[in-house]
Write an enzyme that holds these catalytic residues in place. Structure first.
Site, PDB file in Angstrom:
ATOM      1  N   HIS A  35       0.852  -1.198   0.000  1.00 10.94           N
ATOM      2  CA  HIS A  35       0.000   0.000   0.000  1.00 10.94           C
ATOM      3  C   HIS A  35       0.886   1.246   0.000  1.00 10.94           C
ATOM      4  O   HIS A  35       1.729   1.430   0.881  1.00 10.94           O
ATOM      5  CB  HIS A  35      -0.899  -0.028   1.247  1.00 10.94           C
ATOM      6  CG  HIS A  35      -1.923   1.054   1.301  1.00 10.94           C
ATOM      7  ND1 HIS A  35      -3.138   0.981   0.645  1.00 10.94           N
ATOM      8  CD2 HIS A  35      -1.922   2.252   1.937  1.00 10.94           C
ATOM      9  CE1 HIS A  35      -3.843   2.076   0.875  1.00 10.94           C
ATOM     10  NE2 HIS A  35      -3.119   2.870   1.657  1.00 10.94           N
ATOM     11  N   MET A  39       0.417  11.757  -0.886  1.00 11.54           N
ATOM     12  CA  MET A  39      -0.257  12.932  -0.296  1.00 11.54           C
ATOM     13  C   MET A  39       0.301  14.208  -0.899  1.00 11.54           C
ATOM     14  O   MET A  39       1.511  14.338  -1.061  1.00 11.54           O
ATOM     15  CB  MET A  39      -0.018  12.961   1.218  1.00 11.54           C
ATOM     16  CG  MET A  39      -0.442  11.698   1.920  1.00 11.54           C
ATOM     17  SD  MET A  39      -0.068  11.801   3.664  1.00 11.54           S
ATOM     18  CE  MET A  39      -0.536  10.153   4.194  1.00 11.54           C
ATOM     19  N   PHE A 145      -2.126  10.941   8.017  1.00  5.88           N
ATOM     20  CA  PHE A 145      -1.081  10.491   8.948  1.00  5.88           C
ATOM     21  C   PHE A 145      -1.294   9.039   9.355  1.00  5.88           C
ATOM     22  O   PHE A 145      -2.443   8.589   9.447  1.00  5.88           O
ATOM     23  CB  PHE A 145      -1.092  11.363  10.215  1.00  5.88           C
ATOM     24  CG  PHE A 145      -0.901  12.825   9.916  1.00  5.88           C
ATOM     25  CD1 PHE A 145       0.372  13.362   9.762  1.00  5.88           C
ATOM     26  CD2 PHE A 145      -2.004  13.650   9.746  1.00  5.88           C
ATOM     27  CE1 PHE A 145       0.545  14.709   9.443  1.00  5.88           C
ATOM     28  CE2 PHE A 145      -1.849  15.004   9.425  1.00  5.88           C
ATOM     29  CZ  PHE A 145      -0.574  15.535   9.277  1.00  5.88           C
ATOM     30  N   GLY A 178      -6.493   2.555   8.195  1.00  3.05           N
ATOM     31  CA  GLY A 178      -6.281   3.430   9.349  1.00  3.05           C
ATOM     32  C   GLY A 178      -6.603   2.760  10.672  1.00  3.05           C
ATOM     33  O   GLY A 178      -7.713   2.274  10.883  1.00  3.05           O
ATOM     34  N   GLY A 179      -5.609   2.719  11.555  1.00  2.00           N
ATOM     35  CA  GLY A 179      -5.834   2.213  12.914  1.00  2.00           C
ATOM     36  C   GLY A 179      -6.100   0.712  12.985  1.00  2.00           C
ATOM     37  O   GLY A 179      -6.712   0.235  13.943  1.00  2.00           O
ATOM     38  N   SER A 200       1.520   1.447  10.908  1.00  2.00           N
ATOM     39  CA  SER A 200       2.349   1.421  12.117  1.00  2.00           C
ATOM     40  C   SER A 200       2.257   0.086  12.864  1.00  2.00           C
ATOM     41  O   SER A 200       3.241  -0.361  13.448  1.00  2.00           O
ATOM     42  CB  SER A 200       1.996   2.581  13.032  1.00  2.00           C
ATOM     43  OG  SER A 200       0.618   2.782  13.073  1.00  2.00           O
TER      44      SER A 200
END
Ligand code: DX5
Ligand code: ZN
Length: 218
Positions: A35, A39, A145, A178-179, A200
């Site tokens: 992925h 941006m 982010f 995300g998350g 992350s």
């Protein structure tokens, strides 16, 4: 249509001073895609990387590139992302004036076409485009982010999107971004998600290869 659970590690969380090693880790892992978050500093309040980086990544990546464009007027660069090696190209609904045309331009370049919805954009906005799409990407954080907290309303959106896909007899895939971690990931797969992006959670883990395998087995 397979029910396989797929994982797309996001290289936004990789070590940019040693990107090759992180791509090789993804090559060796059970990951299904790479992925890539692009941006522009206008559509989202951050600037990441662009076409030259993706083009280099595509030379060493052994998994298809899943390119997520967080840029305004993406039509300007569709041909270039195809040339750079993108397999799936995702544009934001909120960034396109003529989404139907954009989607077909992506397909004309031989890529799979995907639309991303920000957390505030309702699923029903996709009613008249869903049969043209290969994938829908639902943002489960506000884009821009890595490392943000998952927005719980995403589970409802996955259910609604699944209903729309079934009602329209589409074979569009559902990806979430995300998350993502073991807890949110399990609930998302159970709700009907096909592909999870994880940044992350993968790259900050002690053993990213094992984390990717475990995410696939949730
Ligand atoms: C956010 C990006 C995501 C990001 C996810 O705007 O689209 O792909 O890398 O990062 P995590 O998994 O850390 O939330
Ligand atoms: Zn992304």
């Amino acid at each position: 249509m397979s029910n396989q659970r797929l994982i797309a590690p996001s290289i936004l969380a990789a070590d940019f001073t040693n990107l090759k090693a992180d791509i090789e880790m993804i090559n060796k892992s059970d990951a299904d895609y790479v992925h890539c978050d692009v941006m522009d500093g206008v559509f989202v309040p951050n600037i990441s990387f662009g076409i030259p980086v993706i083009s280099q990544v595509s030379k060493i990546a052994q998994k298809p590139l899943d390119v997520h464009l967080m840029i305004i007027d993406p039509d300007r660069y569709i041909k270039e992302f195809a040339k750079a090696g993108a397999s799936i190209l995702t544009v934001h609904l909120e960034a396109c004036k003529h989404l139907h045309r954009t989607i077909h331009s992506i397909k004309d370049e031989g890529m799979r076409a995907s639309v991303c919805l920000n957390p505030h954009s309702p699923i029903h906005f996709l009613e008249d485009i869903i049969n043209d799409l290969d994938m829908v990407l639902l943002m489960s954080v506000n884009p821009g982010f890595g490392g943000q907290t998952f927005i719980d309303n995403t589970y409802n959106k996955v259910h609604k999107l699944k209903e729309l896909i079934t009602a329209k007899k589409s074979d569009c895939k559902i990806e979430i971004d995300g998350g993502v971690n073991y807890e949110t990931g399990k609930k998302l797969f159970d709700a009907g998600a096909d592909i999870l992006v994880a940044g992350s959670f993968v790259f900050q883990s002690e053993n990213p290869i094992e984390t990717i395998s475990k995410l696939k087995e949730l």
